[in-house]
Design a protein around this motif. Sequence first.
Motif, PDB file in Angstrom:
ATOM      1  N   VAL A  17       7.776 -48.423  -5.237  1.00 31.63           N
ATOM      2  CA  VAL A  17       6.438 -48.714  -5.765  1.00 31.63           C
ATOM      3  C   VAL A  17       6.500 -49.962  -6.644  1.00 31.63           C
ATOM      4  O   VAL A  17       5.665 -50.861  -6.519  1.00 31.63           O
ATOM      5  N   ILE A  23       2.223 -47.899  -2.579  1.00 26.46           N
ATOM      6  CA  ILE A  23       1.233 -47.766  -3.646  1.00 26.46           C
ATOM      7  C   ILE A  23       1.110 -46.284  -3.950  1.00 26.46           C
ATOM      8  O   ILE A  23       0.992 -45.469  -3.027  1.00 26.46           O
ATOM      9  N   LEU A  24       1.141 -45.910  -5.226  1.00 28.00           N
ATOM     10  CA  LEU A  24       0.983 -44.518  -5.623  1.00 28.00           C
ATOM     11  C   LEU A  24      -0.463 -44.287  -6.027  1.00 28.00           C
ATOM     12  O   LEU A  24      -0.976 -44.929  -6.937  1.00 28.00           O
ATOM     13  N   ASN A  25      -1.132 -43.390  -5.327  1.00 30.88           N
ATOM     14  CA  ASN A  25      -2.506 -42.984  -5.621  1.00 30.88           C
ATOM     15  C   ASN A  25      -2.480 -41.497  -5.953  1.00 30.88           C
ATOM     16  O   ASN A  25      -2.395 -40.669  -5.061  1.00 30.88           O
ATOM     17  N   ASP A  26      -2.523 -41.176  -7.240  1.00 36.69           N
ATOM     18  CA  ASP A  26      -2.391 -39.795  -7.724  1.00 36.69           C
ATOM     19  C   ASP A  26      -1.071 -39.210  -7.236  1.00 36.69           C
ATOM     20  O   ASP A  26      -0.042 -39.491  -7.794  1.00 36.69           O
ATOM     21  N   THR A  27      -1.090 -38.441  -6.144  1.00 39.99           N
ATOM     22  CA  THR A  27       0.133 -37.826  -5.622  1.00 39.99           C
ATOM     23  C   THR A  27       0.490 -38.332  -4.238  1.00 39.99           C
ATOM     24  O   THR A  27       1.429 -37.836  -3.622  1.00 39.99           O
ATOM     25  N   ASP A  28      -0.249 -39.317  -3.735  1.00 42.89           N
ATOM     26  CA  ASP A  28      -0.015 -39.841  -2.386  1.00 42.89           C
ATOM     27  C   ASP A  28       0.595 -41.239  -2.449  1.00 42.89           C
ATOM     28  O   ASP A  28       0.185 -42.078  -3.256  1.00 42.89           O
ATOM     29  N   TYR A  29       1.550 -41.484  -1.572  1.00 41.99           N
ATOM     30  CA  TYR A  29       2.142 -42.809  -1.420  1.00 41.99           C
ATOM     31  C   TYR A  29       1.565 -43.440  -0.161  1.00 41.99           C
ATOM     32  O   TYR A  29       1.529 -42.805   0.896  1.00 41.99           O
ATOM     33  N   THR A  30       1.092 -44.679  -0.275  1.00 41.71           N
ATOM     34  CA  THR A  30       0.518 -45.367   0.873  1.00 41.71           C
ATOM     35  C   THR A  30       1.082 -46.781   0.966  1.00 41.71           C
ATOM     36  O   THR A  30       1.656 -47.300   0.013  1.00 41.71           O
ATOM     37  N   ASN A  32      -0.052 -50.614   3.179  1.00 40.73           N
ATOM     38  CA  ASN A  32      -0.977 -51.291   4.067  1.00 40.73           C
ATOM     39  C   ASN A  32      -0.274 -52.517   4.622  1.00 40.73           C
ATOM     40  O   ASN A  32       0.012 -53.463   3.897  1.00 40.73           O
ATOM     41  N   ASN A  43       0.518 -54.609   1.509  1.00 46.87           N
ATOM     42  CA  ASN A  43      -0.249 -54.257   0.308  1.00 46.87           C
ATOM     43  C   ASN A  43      -0.853 -55.498  -0.344  1.00 46.87           C
ATOM     44  O   ASN A  43      -0.908 -55.628  -1.559  1.00 46.87           O
TER      45      ASN A  43
END
Length: 50
Positions: A17, A23-30, A32, A43
Motif C-alpha cells: 500500500v 489501495i486500502l479502502n476500509d477493509t478491502d484492498y484494490t 486499478n 492507481n
Amino acid sequence: MSDKLGDEERMQLQMLVEQGFFILNDTDYTANLSVEEGKILLNGSEFPLF
C-alpha cells in the motif's frame, strides 16, 4: 480480509500500500491498472514499460 492474515502478511500488504501497488479502502484492498496512450497506469501513477 486482513483479519484472516498473520502479522507478516499484514506487514507485507501495508508495504505494498505504501509503495502504491494497492489501495486500502476500509477493509478491502484494490488496484486499478490501465494502459493509456502506451503508458501503464497503476492507481493513477505512471509506470515505465521497460
